[in-house]
Design a protein around this motif. Structure first.
Motif, PDB file in Angstrom:
ATOM      1  N   VAL A  13      72.993 -29.871  37.351  1.00 44.76           N
ATOM      2  CA  VAL A  13      74.412 -29.667  37.050  1.00 44.76           C
ATOM      3  C   VAL A  13      75.255 -30.503  38.011  1.00 44.76           C
ATOM      4  O   VAL A  13      75.146 -30.356  39.224  1.00 44.76           O
ATOM      5  N   LEU A  42      80.338 -29.074  35.587  1.00 43.82           N
ATOM      6  CA  LEU A  42      80.957 -27.879  36.165  1.00 43.82           C
ATOM      7  C   LEU A  42      82.119 -28.332  37.041  1.00 43.82           C
ATOM      8  O   LEU A  42      81.933 -29.089  37.992  1.00 43.82           O
ATOM      9  N   ILE A  85      72.769 -21.206  38.613  1.00 41.18           N
ATOM     10  CA  ILE A  85      72.478 -22.506  38.028  1.00 41.18           C
ATOM     11  C   ILE A  85      70.960 -22.609  37.932  1.00 41.18           C
ATOM     12  O   ILE A  85      70.256 -22.491  38.937  1.00 41.18           O
ATOM     13  N   ASP A  88      69.757 -27.163  33.996  1.00 41.38           N
ATOM     14  CA  ASP A  88      71.048 -27.653  33.513  1.00 41.38           C
ATOM     15  C   ASP A  88      71.905 -26.533  32.914  1.00 41.38           C
ATOM     16  O   ASP A  88      72.919 -26.787  32.284  1.00 41.38           O
ATOM     17  N   ILE A  90      74.241 -22.986  33.284  1.00 35.82           N
ATOM     18  CA  ILE A  90      75.089 -22.127  34.120  1.00 35.82           C
ATOM     19  C   ILE A  90      75.102 -20.782  33.416  1.00 35.82           C
ATOM     20  O   ILE A  90      75.530 -20.681  32.261  1.00 35.82           O
TER      21      ILE A  90
END
Length: 104
Positions: A13, A42, A85, A88, A90
């Motif tokens: 991320v 993010l 996380i 990839d 969230i």
């Protein structure tokens, strides 16, 4: 002490962190090019003291404003956002409210 804009990666991320960033549809001046250039997935910014979590489908990123953590301002509670996380993804987003009188 810290850069105005901090870009880093956690697992897979790509995170862009800044104080004043706006939110989807109303990004602060200069932020949109940085979000695009960095491949951000993010985006964390604050300043408004209003907790918001918004997905931006146009940029395919999650925007989080954790709200207010300090004592000063119009807010009645302190807020924070906690999440996981995983590669990839969230996920497991939690919002916590802390009354002003509970923390020193």
């Amino acid at each position: 002490m810290l850069p105005l804009v901090n870009v880093f990666e956690v697992e897979k991320v790509r995170v862009l962190l800044t104080h004043i960033g706006g939110y989807p549809g109303k990004y602060a001046p200069g932020i949109l090019p940085q979000l695009n250039a960095n491949g951000t997935t993010l985006f964390i910014s604050g300043h408004s003291h209003i907790l918001k979590v918004i997905y931006d489908p146009k940029l395919q990123l999650l925007h989080i404003n954790p709200g207010a953590a300090g004592r000063q301002g119009f807010h009645k509670v302190r807020t924070l956002v906690r999440f996981v996380i995983d590669q990839d993804k969230i996920k497991e987003l939690e919002i916590k409210e802390i009354p002003l009188n509970e923390l020193g």
